[in-house]
Design a protein around this motif. Structure first.
Motif, PDB file in Angstrom:
ATOM      1  N   GLN A 198       0.840  -1.213   0.000  1.00  0.00           N
ATOM      2  CA  GLN A 198       0.000   0.000   0.000  1.00  0.00           C
ATOM      3  C   GLN A 198       0.867   1.251   0.000  1.00  0.00           C
ATOM      4  OE1 GLN A 198      -2.348  -0.851   3.480  1.00  0.00           O
ATOM      5  NE2 GLN A 198      -4.019  -1.735   2.286  1.00  0.00           N
ATOM      6  N   HIS A 199       1.959   1.205   0.755  1.00  0.00           N
ATOM      7  CA  HIS A 199       2.893   2.335   0.760  1.00  0.00           C
ATOM      8  C   HIS A 199       3.469   2.560  -0.636  1.00  0.00           C
ATOM      9  CE1 HIS A 199       7.065   3.971   2.157  1.00  0.00           C
ATOM     10  NE2 HIS A 199       6.362   4.883   1.531  1.00  0.00           N
ATOM     11  N   LEU A 200       3.891   1.470  -1.276  1.00  0.00           N
ATOM     12  CA  LEU A 200       4.457   1.590  -2.617  1.00  0.00           C
ATOM     13  C   LEU A 200       3.427   2.097  -3.619  1.00  0.00           C
ATOM     14  CD1 LEU A 200       6.678  -1.613  -2.982  1.00  0.00           C
ATOM     15  CD2 LEU A 200       7.411   0.729  -2.545  1.00  0.00           C
ATOM     16  N   PHE A 201       2.180   1.665  -3.461  1.00  0.00           N
ATOM     17  CA  PHE A 201       1.137   2.115  -4.376  1.00  0.00           C
ATOM     18  C   PHE A 201       0.889   3.614  -4.238  1.00  0.00           C
ATOM     19  CE2 PHE A 201      -3.326   2.660  -5.747  1.00  0.00           C
ATOM     20  CZ  PHE A 201      -3.199   2.179  -7.051  1.00  0.00           C
ATOM     21  N   THR A 202       0.936   4.091  -2.987  1.00  0.00           N
ATOM     22  CA  THR A 202       0.822   5.536  -2.773  1.00  0.00           C
ATOM     23  C   THR A 202       2.018   6.252  -3.377  1.00  0.00           C
ATOM     24  OG1 THR A 202      -0.346   5.103  -0.707  1.00  0.00           O
ATOM     25  CG2 THR A 202       0.485   7.326  -1.025  1.00  0.00           C
ATOM     26  N   ASP A 203       3.182   5.629  -3.289  1.00  0.00           N
ATOM     27  CA  ASP A 203       4.395   6.171  -3.898  1.00  0.00           C
ATOM     28  C   ASP A 203       4.221   6.279  -5.417  1.00  0.00           C
ATOM     29  OD1 ASP A 203       6.980   7.047  -4.241  1.00  0.00           O
ATOM     30  OD2 ASP A 203       7.875   5.062  -4.145  1.00  0.00           O
ATOM     31  N   VAL A 204       3.550   5.294  -6.007  1.00  0.00           N
ATOM     32  CA  VAL A 204       3.286   5.322  -7.455  1.00  0.00           C
ATOM     33  C   VAL A 204       2.416   6.520  -7.816  1.00  0.00           C
ATOM     34  CG1 VAL A 204       2.104   4.130  -9.339  1.00  0.00           C
ATOM     35  CG2 VAL A 204       3.574   2.847  -7.790  1.00  0.00           C
ATOM     36  N   ILE A 205       1.349   6.715  -7.034  1.00  0.00           N
ATOM     37  CA  ILE A 205       0.453   7.854  -7.278  1.00  0.00           C
ATOM     38  C   ILE A 205       1.226   9.166  -7.147  1.00  0.00           C
ATOM     39  CG2 ILE A 205      -1.590   9.083  -6.431  1.00  0.00           C
ATOM     40  CD1 ILE A 205      -2.674   6.364  -5.530  1.00  0.00           C
ATOM     41  N   THR A 206       2.074   9.222  -6.112  1.00  0.00           N
ATOM     42  CA  THR A 206       2.905  10.411  -5.907  1.00  0.00           C
ATOM     43  C   THR A 206       3.817  10.647  -7.109  1.00  0.00           C
ATOM     44  OG1 THR A 206       2.894  10.108  -3.511  1.00  0.00           O
ATOM     45  CG2 THR A 206       4.657  11.457  -4.429  1.00  0.00           C
ATOM     46  N   SER A 207       4.458   9.574  -7.589  1.00  0.00           N
ATOM     47  CA  SER A 207       5.383   9.694  -8.716  1.00  0.00           C
ATOM     48  C   SER A 207       4.677  10.177  -9.976  1.00  0.00           C
ATOM     49  CB  SER A 207       6.057   8.342  -8.986  1.00  0.00           C
ATOM     50  OG  SER A 207       6.832   7.940  -7.885  1.00  0.00           O
ATOM     51  N   VAL A 208       3.458   9.692 -10.196  1.00  0.00           N
ATOM     52  CA  VAL A 208       2.682  10.148 -11.355  1.00  0.00           C
ATOM     53  C   VAL A 208       2.423  11.649 -11.247  1.00  0.00           C
ATOM     54  CG1 VAL A 208       0.448   9.998 -12.521  1.00  0.00           C
ATOM     55  CG2 VAL A 208       1.615   7.908 -11.786  1.00  0.00           C
ATOM     56  N   GLY A 209       2.051  12.098 -10.033  1.00  0.00           N
ATOM     57  CA  GLY A 209       1.831  13.527  -9.820  1.00  0.00           C
ATOM     58  C   GLY A 209       3.087  14.344 -10.040  1.00  0.00           C
ATOM     59  N   VAL A 210       4.219  13.811  -9.586  1.00  0.00           N
ATOM     60  CA  VAL A 210       5.507  14.493  -9.763  1.00  0.00           C
ATOM     61  C   VAL A 210       5.834  14.641 -11.243  1.00  0.00           C
ATOM     62  CG1 VAL A 210       7.996  14.210  -9.481  1.00  0.00           C
ATOM     63  CG2 VAL A 210       6.483  13.882  -7.530  1.00  0.00           C
ATOM     64  N   VAL A 211       5.664  13.573 -12.003  1.00  0.00           N
ATOM     65  CA  VAL A 211       5.972  13.600 -13.434  1.00  0.00           C
ATOM     66  C   VAL A 211       5.081  14.613 -14.163  1.00  0.00           C
ATOM     67  CG1 VAL A 211       5.828  12.265 -15.577  1.00  0.00           C
ATOM     68  CG2 VAL A 211       6.886  11.261 -13.546  1.00  0.00           C
ATOM     69  N   ILE A 212       3.783  14.582 -13.867  1.00  0.00           N
ATOM     70  CA  ILE A 212       2.858  15.528 -14.513  1.00  0.00           C
ATOM     71  C   ILE A 212       3.234  16.960 -14.167  1.00  0.00           C
ATOM     72  CG2 ILE A 212       0.467  16.347 -14.574  1.00  0.00           C
ATOM     73  CD1 ILE A 212      -0.405  13.440 -14.157  1.00  0.00           C
ATOM     74  N   GLY A 213       3.536  17.203 -12.879  1.00  0.00           N
ATOM     75  CA  GLY A 213       3.907  18.553 -12.444  1.00  0.00           C
ATOM     76  C   GLY A 213       5.193  19.031 -13.096  1.00  0.00           C
ATOM     77  N   LEU A 214       6.178  18.132 -13.225  1.00  0.00           N
ATOM     78  CA  LEU A 214       7.446  18.524 -13.840  1.00  0.00           C
ATOM     79  C   LEU A 214       7.282  18.825 -15.331  1.00  0.00           C
ATOM     80  CD1 LEU A 214      10.154  16.249 -12.206  1.00  0.00           C
ATOM     81  CD2 LEU A 214       9.920  18.721 -12.054  1.00  0.00           C
ATOM     82  N   ILE A 215       6.446  18.032 -15.984  1.00  0.00           N
ATOM     83  CA  ILE A 215       6.182  18.303 -17.407  1.00  0.00           C
ATOM     84  C   ILE A 215       5.577  19.696 -17.576  1.00  0.00           C
ATOM     85  CG2 ILE A 215       4.768  17.620 -19.383  1.00  0.00           C
ATOM     86  CD1 ILE A 215       5.116  14.711 -18.484  1.00  0.00           C
ATOM     87  N   LEU A 216       4.656  20.037 -16.687  1.00  0.00           N
ATOM     88  CA  LEU A 216       4.048  21.386 -16.730  1.00  0.00           C
ATOM     89  C   LEU A 216       5.103  22.459 -16.456  1.00  0.00           C
ATOM     90  CD1 LEU A 216       0.665  20.806 -14.841  1.00  0.00           C
ATOM     91  CD2 LEU A 216       0.982  21.258 -17.279  1.00  0.00           C
ATOM     92  N   ALA A 217       5.992  22.183 -15.482  1.00  0.00           N
ATOM     93  CA  ALA A 217       7.037  23.157 -15.150  1.00  0.00           C
ATOM     94  C   ALA A 217       7.970  23.394 -16.335  1.00  0.00           C
ATOM     95  CB  ALA A 217       7.832  22.672 -13.942  1.00  0.00           C
TER      96      ALA A 217
END
Length: 304
Positions: free
Chosen positions: A154-173
């Motif tokens: 479950q921790h890793l799955f939350t990490d996956v969601i976090t990573s997806v958000g990070v990637v999307i945010g960086l692409i926007l940046a």
């Protein structure tokens, strides 16, 4: 080899592999941060360092929980897995604080993204590995009744969601040139994993305090008693407590006063066998009582 030992061996092997996967993911994520200088990718890498620590804790916990009962621990060592989950919650909190400090420094000094495309690409690879592994840990952890593996998954799955958000945010940046989004994303990541750590810790604490089985399991127990307790009159004061992979079940069984000890014992054996076969990891204790000890139907007693 008895089935519980086979199951414990499988859990220990998966927990050992989990450590290797965690090291691989943190190496990829740190490389992503190193080539890009992104604080958001740094936050993702820090969370993965926590994953390594918790993977080690989970491995130790499943090894300890697999030990048989002894004189000092007559009910076994099952709760060790809940302690690992508590440790995971604490480590997540530490990671969140480190990320917030890094994000604050970036807000003050500013951020310049370098080779951001390569960094994002590496992070996507790590995210795919994490997502696949998280699914496997949760699936096998539930199948083998391992709280430590489920919590780690479950921790890793939350990490996956976090990573997806990070990637999307960086692409926007990168597209917009608003590099201030980078530390902002990092701060949001820290708050998200802090909430996740709180949830893991509180759930584990509840189970350490002998949390009862789920309503579905409780209903299943009542159905088994009603269907296999013929010869008895009633079962009441049914209590359960979860301890790692073990579920302890106890109840009072009311039998006719004229019934012999041998007959009552046969009913108890039949009920214990039926419950323990239907609910893996269950251990049943039955207290036999004469019919004048029966309780009213509205007390929650199970008629037989």
């Amino acid at each position: 080899m008895p089935r519980p030992e086979i199951e414990a061996s499988r859990i220990a092997k998966l927990a050992a592999i989990n450590i290797a996967v965690a090291f691989a993911v943190v190496a990829i994520k740190y490389a992503a941060y190193y080539v890009s200088g992104s604080v958001a990718l740094f936050s993702d890498a820090v969370e993965s360092i926590v994953n390594v620590m918790t993977a080690v804790a989970a491995f130790a916990a499943v090894r300890i929980s697999a030990k048989p009962a002894d004189d000092d621990h007559p009910f076994g060592h099952h709760k060790a897995e809940f302690l690992a989950a508590m440790f995971e919650g604490a480590m997540i909190a530490v990671a969140a604080v480190l990320i917030l400090i890094k994000a604050h420094d970036a807000f003050v000094s500013g951020v310049t993204l370098e080779q951001s495309t390569l960094g994002i690409g590496l992070n996507i690879v790590a995210t795919i590995v994490n997502g696949t592994w998280a699914w496997l840990l949760i699936q096998r952890g539930r199948l083998w009744r391992s709280p430590a593996l489920v919590a780690d998954g479950q921790h890793l799955f939350t990490d996956v969601i976090t990573s997806v958000g990070v990637v999307i945010g960086l692409i926007l940046a990168v597209i917009t040139g608003w590099h201030v989004l980078d530390p902002l994303i990092a701060a949001l990541v820290a708050l998200n994993i802090l909430w996740m750590g709180y949830r893991i810790a509180t759930q584990s604490m509840s189970r350490l305090l002998d949390q009862a089985a789920s309503p579905e399991i409780a209903a299943q127990i009542c159905e088994i008693i009603a269907g296999n307790g013929h010869g008895a009159l009633q079962a009441h004061d049914i209590r359960t407590r979860q301890a790692g992979r073990a579920l302890f079940i106890e109840f009072h069984l009311v039998v006719p006063g004229t019934m012999s000890v041998e007959e009552a014992h046969e009913i108890c054996d039949r009920l214990e066998h039926s419950i323990e076969n239907a609910i893996k990891g269950s251990q049943v204790v039955i207290h036999v009582e004469p019919e004048h000890k029966a309780k009213p139907d509205d007390s929650g007693a199970v008629p037989i």
